[in-house]
Design an enzyme around this catalytic site. Structure first.
Site, PDB file in Angstrom:
ATOM      1  CD  GLU A 136       6.952  -5.606  -9.093  1.00  0.00           C
ATOM      2  OE1 GLU A 136       7.629  -5.635  -8.038  1.00  0.00           O
ATOM      3  OE2 GLU A 136       5.777  -5.200  -9.132  1.00  0.00           O
ATOM      4  N   GLY A 145       0.843  -1.179   0.000  1.00  0.00           N
ATOM      5  CA  GLY A 145       0.000   0.000   0.000  1.00  0.00           C
ATOM      6  C   GLY A 145       0.878   1.228   0.000  1.00  0.00           C
ATOM      7  CG  HIS A 158       6.802  -2.239  -6.605  1.00  0.00           C
ATOM      8  ND1 HIS A 158       6.089  -3.407  -6.799  1.00  0.00           N
ATOM      9  CD2 HIS A 158       6.356  -1.709  -5.435  1.00  0.00           C
ATOM     10  CE1 HIS A 158       5.238  -3.571  -5.790  1.00  0.00           C
ATOM     11  NE2 HIS A 158       5.386  -2.558  -4.942  1.00  0.00           N
ATOM     12  CB  SER A 182       4.762  -3.539  -1.728  1.00  0.00           C
ATOM     13  OG  SER A 182       4.773  -2.273  -2.327  1.00  0.00           O
ATOM     14  CB  ALA A 183       4.033  -0.564   2.073  1.00  0.00           C
TER      15      ALA A 183
END
Length: 233
Positions: free
Chosen positions: A194, A90, A159, A122-123
């Protein structure tokens, strides 16, 4: 012994949620029957409850029960007692702001460093680094501190995208942004493409996944590290 997996993304294009990580997740949470999910990174589009349900559905494959951290009256006590954690993706600014304001960043760090397995995507991976300075996210909120857990001795850039010579985009590349960071800070940065992730087992930190990871250090040219190699800084 630290037992950590920090992934660039939760899903590869065209694949189910967490599908590409399934063997690694099974290994990470071996012997664990319940975990806490930290849903605080999502600013909109999905509620904390629905985000947790999505994760619970994915983890049902391993008969692991998932409870959202937002549902506990005493969140710090819940973190200290947890058998394992997953922090989803997020907005990193919102995630870090929430964890600091709830006084959970250091509690989470302490519990993971004592051996509770931790999965981040991710986050959720960004907060495993020393600071969140190298996130790609917009600063939609202002955290009281940009310091994160420091589970690994570097920062992450999930990413990560290589420069596209055919792109009409005239703005800075990811590499340019990271080089800008290094004009002010000496912290190494791992560009995670990724399908790639960082695996921590005890004091051993390795790059894993489908692609090489791009390593940035202050005063050095960026270089590539293949999956399965140990990171030493």
């Amino acid at each position: 012994m630290k037992n950590i997996l920090l992934a660039s993304t939760s899903a590869m294009s065209g694949e189910d949620y967490l599908a590409y990580l399934k063997p690694s997740i099974a290994n990470l949470f071996s012997g664990v029957d319940e975990i806490i999910f930290i849903p605080f990174a999502r600013p909109g589009g999905i509620s904390h409850d629905d985000y947790t349900k999505k994760v619970a559905g994915a983890f049902s494959v391993w008969d692991i029960r998932v409870t959202g951290l937002h549902t506990f009256e005493d969140s710090a006590a819940a973190v200290l007692k947890a058998k394992g954690f997953f922090t989803g993706g997020g907005n990193t600014f919102l995630l870090v702001k929430t964890l600091h304001e709830l006084d959970l960043m250091n509690v989470l760090k302490e519990t993971v460093e004592k051996g509770a397995p931790y999965l981040g995507t991710s986050a959720g991976s960004n907060i495993g680094g020393l600071t969140m300075h190298t996130t790609n996210d917009m600063p939609i909120v202002l955290p009281p501190s940009l310091n994160t857990m420091g589970l690994v001795p570097f920062n992450l850039n999930p990413h990560y995208l290589d420069p596209d010579p055919d792109s009409k985009h005239n703005g800075e590349t990811r590499e340019t942004r990271i080089n800008e960071f290094h004009t002010q800070h000496a912290i190494p940065v791992i560009g995670l493409r990724e399908g790639s992730w960082i695996r921590v087992q005890g004091e051993t930190v390795t790059t894993e996944g489908l692609f090489t990871s791009r390593i940035f250090e202050q005063g050095r040219d960026a270089y590539e590290v293949a999956p399965g190699n140990q990171l030493l800084f």
